[in-house]
Design an enzyme around this catalytic site. Sequence first.
Site, mmCIF file in Angstrom:
data_model
loop_
_atom_site.group_PDB
_atom_site.id
_atom_site.type_symbol
_atom_site.label_atom_id
_atom_site.label_comp_id
_atom_site.label_asym_id
_atom_site.label_seq_id
_atom_site.Cartn_x
_atom_site.Cartn_y
_atom_site.Cartn_z
ATOM 1 N N TYR A 277 0.705 -4.456 -1.697
ATOM 2 C CA TYR A 277 1.116 -5.540 -0.796
ATOM 3 C C TYR A 277 1.646 -6.667 -1.671
ATOM 4 C CZ TYR A 277 0.576 -9.197 2.848
ATOM 5 O OH TYR A 277 0.778 -10.224 3.740
ATOM 6 N N LYS B 173 4.481 -2.797 0.572
ATOM 7 C CA LYS B 173 4.785 -3.714 1.679
ATOM 8 C C LYS B 173 5.483 -4.896 1.040
ATOM 9 C CE LYS B 173 2.669 -6.397 5.441
ATOM 10 N NZ LYS B 173 2.982 -7.794 5.090
#
Length: 292
Positions: A136, A164
């Site tokens: 992330y 992400k």
Amino acid sequence: MKNLKGIFSALLVSFNEDGSINEKGLREIVRYNIDKMKIDGLYVGGSTGENFMLSTAEKKEIFRIAKEEAKDQVALIAQVGSVNLHEAVELGKYATELGYDSLSAVTPFYYKFSFAEIKHYYETIIAETGNNMIVYSIPFLTGVNMGVEQFGELYANPKVLGVKFTAGDFYLLERLKKAYPNHLVWAGFDEMMLPAVSLGVDGAIGSTFNVNGLRARQIFELAKAGKVAEALEIQHVTNDLIEGILANGLYLTIKEILKLQGVNAGYCREPMTAKATEKQLAVAKELKEKFL
């Protein structure tokens, strides 16, 4: 493991006025995303879930409730990242036992960790849990900027599925997809989904998908089909909605819109403003009536 491509809502969490988790409300949010927004999956425990203000026990409770309500209807990703590696491992083990399809972890933040330390963090979570991992990356909040070579080092572990990508550096995004075409990228900025899809992202994870998931899918599918002009028109409408939401308070406004849709979305967790003002309520109603 389910297919992890497509449209994932970054799951909101319903809280009671005293800050405790509203289980009934959380279940309603999960159901609304699955039944009404028709999302492909849920990203649980991220920024949108107000995760970094919660205790380990509360994070576990949210993972449990979301899994119980979603069952196996959609793919589930558990964001377990923490500046406390021991907590990240504990959460990762718990989510893996629950049957989450993949883990995700925000890059460790606040302290200026070296890349070697960041790599060790991911390797440890993977080794201790045995689950898949999605990096992330959200540099504007963490201060952690990684380049193509550093992502490549993380990708050397076969359990790392991709990233992400919540950043505006689309040059880096393009370089990543070219260098590592077999690794997945999820767009993290809802307002820039169209250009991200044009650069080859495999999916998107967004907070506004909790209320705008149908349009998000339209943008994604039209752009994938090369119908850029049509996708752009929908992106324009989406961004008008997002502009209004951001100006009125992101999570609070989405929750108020959900309430207007009959979902018990609850309050926000302090120190965020927990309860909407009359003015914020009026804006949320106006946005719902105009765009949804």
